[in-house]
Design a protein around this motif. Structure first.
Motif, PDB file in Angstrom:
ATOM      1  N   GLY A   1      -4.903  -9.077  10.092  1.00  0.00           N
ATOM      2  CA  GLY A   1      -4.530  -8.006   9.322  1.00  0.00           C
ATOM      3  C   GLY A   1      -3.038  -8.614   8.131  1.00  0.00           C
ATOM      4  O   GLY A   1      -2.142  -8.344   7.575  1.00  0.00           O
ATOM      5  N   ALA A   2      -3.648 -10.863   8.194  1.00  0.00           N
ATOM      6  CA  ALA A   2      -2.667 -11.007   7.412  1.00  0.00           C
ATOM      7  C   ALA A   2      -2.740 -10.897   6.041  1.00  0.00           C
ATOM      8  O   ALA A   2      -1.839 -10.994   5.524  1.00  0.00           O
ATOM      9  CB  ALA A   2      -3.023 -12.675   7.711  1.00  0.00           C
TER      10      ALA A   2
ATOM     11  N   PRO B   1      -4.991 -14.249  11.254  1.00  0.00           N
ATOM     12  CA  PRO B   1      -5.129 -13.166  11.805  1.00  0.00           C
ATOM     13  C   PRO B   1      -5.655 -12.120  11.247  1.00  0.00           C
ATOM     14  O   PRO B   1      -5.222 -11.845  10.015  1.00  0.00           O
ATOM     15  CB  PRO B   1      -3.733 -13.258  13.040  1.00  0.00           C
ATOM     16  CG  PRO B   1      -2.853 -13.546  11.808  1.00  0.00           C
ATOM     17  CD  PRO B   1      -3.140 -14.842  10.798  1.00  0.00           C
TER      18      PRO B   1
ATOM     19  N   ASN C   1       1.217   3.532   2.258  1.00  0.00           N
ATOM     20  CA  ASN C   1       1.944   3.688   3.478  1.00  0.00           C
ATOM     21  C   ASN C   1       2.386   2.506   3.882  1.00  0.00           C
ATOM     22  O   ASN C   1       3.907   3.475   4.673  1.00  0.00           O
ATOM     23  CB  ASN C   1       1.163   4.027   4.818  1.00  0.00           C
ATOM     24  CG  ASN C   1       0.349   2.156   4.421  1.00  0.00           C
ATOM     25  OD1 ASN C   1       0.317   1.751   3.695  1.00  0.00           O
ATOM     26  ND2 ASN C   1      -0.669   2.582   5.769  1.00  0.00           N
TER      27      ASN C   1
ATOM     28  N   ARG D   1     -10.138  -9.109  -2.559  1.00  0.00           N
ATOM     29  CA  ARG D   1     -10.576  -8.016  -3.293  1.00  0.00           C
ATOM     30  C   ARG D   1      -9.357  -7.666  -4.811  1.00  0.00           C
ATOM     31  O   ARG D   1     -10.013  -7.063  -5.895  1.00  0.00           O
ATOM     32  CB  ARG D   1      -9.999  -6.230  -2.347  1.00  0.00           C
ATOM     33  CG  ARG D   1     -10.881  -6.253  -1.343  1.00  0.00           C
ATOM     34  CD  ARG D   1     -10.845  -5.034  -1.421  1.00  0.00           C
ATOM     35  NE  ARG D   1      -9.451  -4.212  -0.800  1.00  0.00           N
ATOM     36  CZ  ARG D   1      -9.351  -4.129   0.605  1.00  0.00           C
ATOM     37  NH1 ARG D   1      -9.861  -4.396   1.482  1.00  0.00           N
ATOM     38  NH2 ARG D   1      -8.083  -4.285   1.485  1.00  0.00           N
TER      39      ARG D   1
ATOM     40  N   TYR E   1       0.856  -0.939  -0.145  1.00  0.00           N
ATOM     41  CA  TYR E   1       0.060  -0.158   0.350  1.00  0.00           C
ATOM     42  C   TYR E   1       0.407   1.527  -0.192  1.00  0.00           C
ATOM     43  O   TYR E   1       2.341   0.894   0.754  1.00  0.00           O
ATOM     44  CB  TYR E   1      -1.037  -0.044   1.144  1.00  0.00           C
ATOM     45  CG  TYR E   1      -2.377  -1.228   0.873  1.00  0.00           C
ATOM     46  CD1 TYR E   1      -3.429  -0.807   0.196  1.00  0.00           C
ATOM     47  CD2 TYR E   1      -2.076  -1.956   1.508  1.00  0.00           C
ATOM     48  CE1 TYR E   1      -4.243  -1.624   0.011  1.00  0.00           C
ATOM     49  CE2 TYR E   1      -3.410  -2.867   2.103  1.00  0.00           C
ATOM     50  CZ  TYR E   1      -4.264  -2.668   0.487  1.00  0.00           C
ATOM     51  OH  TYR E   1      -5.061  -4.058   0.401  1.00  0.00           O
TER      52      TYR E   1
HETATM   53  P1  ADP Z   1      -7.117  -9.068   6.980  1.00  0.00           P
HETATM   54  O1  ADP Z   1      -7.884  -9.264   5.498  1.00  0.00           O
HETATM   55  O2  ADP Z   1      -6.169 -10.685   6.725  1.00  0.00           O
HETATM   56  O3  ADP Z   1      -7.562  -9.015   7.982  1.00  0.00           O
HETATM   57  P2  ADP Z   1      -5.816  -6.788   4.483  1.00  0.00           P
HETATM   58  O4  ADP Z   1      -6.016  -7.283   4.002  1.00  0.00           O
HETATM   59  O5  ADP Z   1      -6.666  -5.926   5.525  1.00  0.00           O
HETATM   60  O6  ADP Z   1      -6.026  -8.197   6.282  1.00  0.00           O
HETATM   61  O7  ADP Z   1      -4.820  -5.612   6.012  1.00  0.00           O
HETATM   62  C1  ADP Z   1      -3.542  -6.618   5.649  1.00  0.00           C
HETATM   63  C2  ADP Z   1      -2.446  -5.033   5.891  1.00  0.00           C
HETATM   64  O8  ADP Z   1      -2.668  -4.074   4.709  1.00  0.00           O
HETATM   65  C3  ADP Z   1      -2.717  -4.728   6.715  1.00  0.00           C
HETATM   66  O9  ADP Z   1      -1.804  -4.238   8.265  1.00  0.00           O
HETATM   67  C4  ADP Z   1      -3.717  -3.413   7.031  1.00  0.00           C
HETATM   68  O10 ADP Z   1      -3.384  -2.625   8.328  1.00  0.00           O
HETATM   69  C5  ADP Z   1      -2.771  -2.881   5.987  1.00  0.00           C
HETATM   70  N1  ADP Z   1      -3.858  -2.194   4.733  1.00  0.00           N
HETATM   71  C6  ADP Z   1      -5.073  -2.670   4.490  1.00  0.00           C
HETATM   72  N2  ADP Z   1      -6.068  -1.610   3.402  1.00  0.00           N
HETATM   73  C7  ADP Z   1      -5.155  -0.962   3.289  1.00  0.00           C
HETATM   74  C8  ADP Z   1      -5.319   0.165   2.608  1.00  0.00           C
HETATM   75  N3  ADP Z   1      -6.064   0.414   1.475  1.00  0.00           N
HETATM   76  N4  ADP Z   1      -4.106   1.730   2.865  1.00  0.00           N
HETATM   77  C9  ADP Z   1      -3.550   0.799   3.616  1.00  0.00           C
HETATM   78  N5  ADP Z   1      -3.267   0.091   4.010  1.00  0.00           N
HETATM   79  C10 ADP Z   1      -4.117  -0.671   4.389  1.00  0.00           C
END
Ligand code: ADP
Length: 290
Positions: free
Chosen positions: A39-40, A37, A15, A47, A13
């Motif tokens: 954040g994985a 878990p 960030n 998506r 991402y």
């Molecule tokens: P999960 O579905 O397993 O909980 P995610 O795919 O939602 O994991 O998130 C994976 C990592 O990416 C996490 O550290 C989350 O904070 C980060 N993240 C998810 N979406 C975004 C975004 N749109 N912008 C920045 N970081 C993101």
């Protein structure tokens, strides 16, 4: 039926968070469990598979389709149930489903009526068809979500954390529905609940911090640690020491006392007893290593 092939998929991402790091998976027909878990990286992967987000690197193919390039084509074979979705609270299930069917291009009125009826029956919502969606329980909403995802008769159904917040009965009903769909389609389910995978999935991948830690058939994964899991009830003040001396993979309370599971090649003595390995032991031993 074609297999969904994911190869070398990465996503960072803006960030700087690397959500996916070189993910490769082969997903055949049946229910596939993406277990990890919070954040994985599960939602990110879902998506991208649902063509709603771009990957930085890697490829995904489904039969002859290049999923990352032929998005419109893939969407015709795809159903997606996001983690949370809005429903119009003052419309009945039947009316909304019929309306969504119109948007999907099912313009023949008779055909549409038949389809809506069949989907409401399949998802056990027919008796509630006249009820406003605002009065639906969590499980009913999720089943409605599946009904709308099935409107396009998808070959791939993606469901993101669908059982979170469902009571045991609703969860069970939802599992049965997914299992039935998995007989003729690829169903990809993301979850942090080990029992979802244990009950439902013929294949699974454990992911953490954007990486695949382990993949395979749940029963075969359990076999690999069979005979290596030992249990002991200890005192709360001993937990720290045990963690220092053993590979403690889980710690649960039973009647208020900590029960630990450790992974050890041989019987460690010292009051431990061997236990039948479970998928949760596989999961926690993987997560432990990271
Ligand atoms: P999960 O579905 O397993 O909980 P995610 O795919 O939602 O994991 O998130 C994976 C990592 O990416 C996490 O550290 C989350 O904070 C980060 N993240 C998810 N979406 C975004 C975004 N749109 N912008 C920045 N970081 C993101």
């Amino acid at each position: 039926m074609s297999t969904l092939n994911i190869s070398g998929l990465s996503k960072t991402y803006s960030n700087g968070v690397q959500a996916l790091n070189n993910i490769s998976l082969e997903i055949p027909k049946g229910v596939f469990g993406l277990l990890g878990p919070n954040g994985a990286g599960k939602s990110t992967l879902m998506r991208i598979l649902a063509t709603l987000q771009e990957a930085d690197q890697g490829s995904i193919s489904f039969g002859d389709l290049d999923v990352l390039k032929q998005k419109e084509e893939l969407r015709k074979s795809l159903g997606y149930l996001p983690q949370s979705f809005g429903l119009y609270p003052k419309i009945s299930a039947e009316v909304l489903l019929s309306h969504l069917a119109v948007l999907k291009g099912i313009s023949n009125k008779f055909k549409r009526k038949e389809m809506v009826k069949a989907l409401l029956e399949k998802t056990n919502l027919y008796a509630h068809r006249k009820k406003n969606l605002g009065g639906f329980s969590g499980g009913m909403k999720q089943r409605f979500g599946i009904a709308q995802a099935l409107l396009s008769n998808p070959k791939i159904l993606i469901v993101d954390e669908p059982t979170a917040g469902l009571d045991p009965l609703e969860r069970n009903r939802f599992h049965n529905l997914l299992s039935e769909i998995g007989e003729t389609a690829i169903v990809i389910l993301s979850t942090h609940i080990v029992d979802d995978v244990k009950e439902l999935c013929t294949n699974t991948a454990i992911i953490n911090q954007g990486e695949v830690l382990l993949k395979g058939n749940p029963l075969e994964l359990i076999k690999e640690i069979e005979g290596k899991i030992f249990r002991k009830t200890i005192l709360k003040k001993e937990v720290k020491d045990y963690k220092k001396n053993y590979k403690v993979i889980s710690e649960k309370l039973l009647s208020g006392k900590p029960v630990i599971h450790i992974l050890n090649e041989d019987h460690p003595g010292n009051g431990f007893s061997p236990v039948q390995a479970e998928l949760s032991d596989v999961y926690f031993s993987q997560i432990f290593d990271h």
